[in-house]
Write a protein that holds these residues in place. Structure first.
Motif, PDB file in Angstrom:
ATOM      1  N   HIS A  31      -3.211   4.363   8.689  1.00  0.00           N
ATOM      2  CA  HIS A  31      -3.531   3.416   7.620  1.00  0.00           C
ATOM      3  C   HIS A  31      -2.392   2.406   7.469  1.00  0.00           C
ATOM      4  O   HIS A  31      -2.597   1.197   7.469  1.00  0.00           O
ATOM      5  N   GLU A  32      -1.169   2.927   7.365  1.00  0.00           N
ATOM      6  CA  GLU A  32      -0.016   2.037   7.164  1.00  0.00           C
ATOM      7  C   GLU A  32       0.204   1.139   8.377  1.00  0.00           C
ATOM      8  O   GLU A  32       0.633  -0.009   8.243  1.00  0.00           O
ATOM      9  N   HIS A  75      -1.543  -2.139   8.131  1.00  0.00           N
ATOM     10  CA  HIS A  75      -0.791  -3.115   7.321  1.00  0.00           C
ATOM     11  C   HIS A  75       0.366  -3.702   8.132  1.00  0.00           C
ATOM     12  O   HIS A  75       0.636  -4.900   8.081  1.00  0.00           O
ATOM     13  N   ALA A  96      -7.494  -1.155   6.177  1.00  0.00           N
ATOM     14  CA  ALA A  96      -6.530  -0.119   6.578  1.00  0.00           C
ATOM     15  C   ALA A  96      -7.197   1.256   6.555  1.00  0.00           C
ATOM     16  O   ALA A  96      -6.949   2.096   7.429  1.00  0.00           O
ATOM     17  N   TYR A 137      -9.456   3.209  -3.179  1.00  0.00           N
ATOM     18  CA  TYR A 137      -9.449   2.985  -1.733  1.00  0.00           C
ATOM     19  C   TYR A 137     -10.803   3.337  -1.136  1.00  0.00           C
ATOM     20  O   TYR A 137     -11.253   2.713  -0.187  1.00  0.00           O
ATOM     21  N   CYS A 193       0.733  -1.234   0.000  1.00  0.00           N
ATOM     22  CA  CYS A 193       0.000   0.000   0.000  1.00  0.00           C
ATOM     23  C   CYS A 193       0.772   1.300   0.000  1.00  0.00           C
ATOM     24  O   CYS A 193       1.709   1.492   0.735  1.00  0.00           O
TER      25      CYS A 193
HETATM   26 ZN   LIG Z   1      -2.747   0.582   2.309  1.00  0.00          ZN
END
Ligand SMILES: [Zn+2]
Length: 411
Positions: free
Chosen positions: A147-148, A151, A171, A219, A18
């Protein structure tokens, strides 16, 4: 289908999950609000900040970094409970406010640096079996770091983040999750994009070859699908086991979990997209698929309770086009549960609070039509009659009370 092309490296698999692309308008807003608050770091010094599960290298001010760590820990608490696995190890993050503060060599991954330069983020993971070590590279703007970090948690604890639709959808949910909060609360550009675009079909989202980091627009669709499945009581019970199966790399699939209700999901997914707004409550507006509907023979009537704080509710009445039904509603409801003012099913002077209906037939809805508290109305088409208290879709959760509605078929 995996969302990344694994690169073999000494027996381990390195993958980059991502990059979140932040639209220019959102970046501008974030920067604007940051400086307005006076919390900007004047020095731009790079520092390490630690919390229980994160090590953040950043040029944010200490106050901003503290706030970020609190958000990250809070989110990690929610997702690790949801995925039933306490976080292993520490997640290392590079969170960059201004790349000018980061001379060559201070960001150890060139790909990470490139993404940050583009105001995006990326999670680079070294995976061995079903465990991994993930490093987050993120711009400090928007919710990119959160968001990251979703992951990174998945990569470190499961060795995978799942197929693109799930990985990116969850995410995106991660950056918006608030404890006990079921209402939609997303960036305005997500709402605007979804409301002004041709809807992406479920098949396009789940089975397409779209890759991670393709576009923030994609997304948005993945977020919408995951949000619907996670919060709609018709599908939520199957969503968590599906996700756990995906992350634990069991032979599960979207088709297996939901194939038998694919038409139902498609209908509710479109319904959600068409009414999407901040404040929308999927849980309160879920469709009732269980109610049985029968025609109202001439000279008979049926009485139903209708709640103000829900979306369309089944009446059990099957109508034909141009059927004329009489209605008599008693009681009152409120459009704001914190205020004393109540209205009847006739609604207020603006028409808010009025009893309105739709006819459902073969997964299609008629236009909404007014019913009110008395008199008669004509069914626009054949199908099942559903009714609700007219109010903004984003404020259904503020409504309160019930009215009793009697539908009668003339002799
Ligand atoms: Zn992502």
């Amino acid at each position: 289908m995996f969302s990344f092309a694994p690169r073999r490296l000494g027996g381990a698999v390195v993958f980059a999950a991502c990059l979140l692309i932040v639209p220019a308008v959102a970046s501008a807003q974030t920067v604007g609000s940051g400086s307005a608050s006076g919390a900007a770091a004047p020095s731009g010094a790079r520092q390490d900040y630690r919390s229980q599960h994160f090590l953040v290298h950043s040029d944010l001010s200490p106050a901003e970094a503290k706030q970020l760590l609190e958000k990250l820990e809070y989110m990690l608490g929610i997702i690790s409970t949801y995925w039933a696995k306490p976080p292993k190890g520490v997640i290392e993050c590079y969170v960059v406010k201004d790349l000018a503060n980061w001379p060559a060599g201070t960001i150890p991954d060139d790909y990470g640096r490139e993404k940050i330069q583009r105001k995006e983020g990326v999670t680079v993971s070294l995976v061995l079996g079903n465990e991994g070590r993930a490093t987050v590279y993120a711009t400090a703007e928007g919710g990119v770091a959160q968001h990251e970090a979703v992951h990174a948690y998945c990569a470190q604890n499961f060795g995978t983040t799942g197929p693109t639709w799930y990985s990116e959808g969850m995410a995106e949910m991660g950056q918006y999750w608030k404890k006990g909060e079921l209402a939609v609360a997303v960036h305005d550009y997500v709402v605007e994009h979804i409301r002004t675009s041709e809807p992406k079909s479920l098949n396009e989202i789940v089975n397409s070859n779209d890759r991670t980091g393709d576009s923030w627009q994609n997304y948005a669709w993945r977020w919408a699908l995951c949000h619907l499945l996670a919060t709609n009581p018709n599908y939520a019970a199957n969503f968590r086991p599906l996700g756990l199966g995906i992350l634990n790399q069991k032979p599960v699939s979207f088709e297996q979990a939901y194939g038998h209700v694919a038409d139902h999901i498609s209908f509710e997914y479109l319904f959600f997209l068409q009414r999407l707004c901040n404040g929308y409550r999927v849980d309160l507006c879920a469709w009732d698929w269980k109610r049985k509907f029968t025609a109202l023979p001439p000279g008979t009537s049926r009485t139903v309770q209708v709640a103000a704080g829900k979306g369309y509710q089944p009446t059990g009445v099957l109508v034909k086009a141009d059927d004329r039904l009489e209605v008599a509603a008693t009681g009152s409801w409120k459009l704001d549960k914190t205020k004393p003012a109540a209205v009847t099913a006739a609604g207020d002077t603006d028409g808010e609070g009025k009893l309105v209906g739709v006819v459902f037939h073969n997964f299609q809805l008629s236009d909404e039509f007014e019913i009110g508290d008395s008199g008669a109305f004509t069914a626009p088409s054949e199908g099942q009659l559903f009714v609700r208290c007219k109010s903004d879709w984003g404020s259904v959760g503020d409504n309160f009370g019930n009215v009793t509605v009697k539908f009668s078929a003339p002799k």
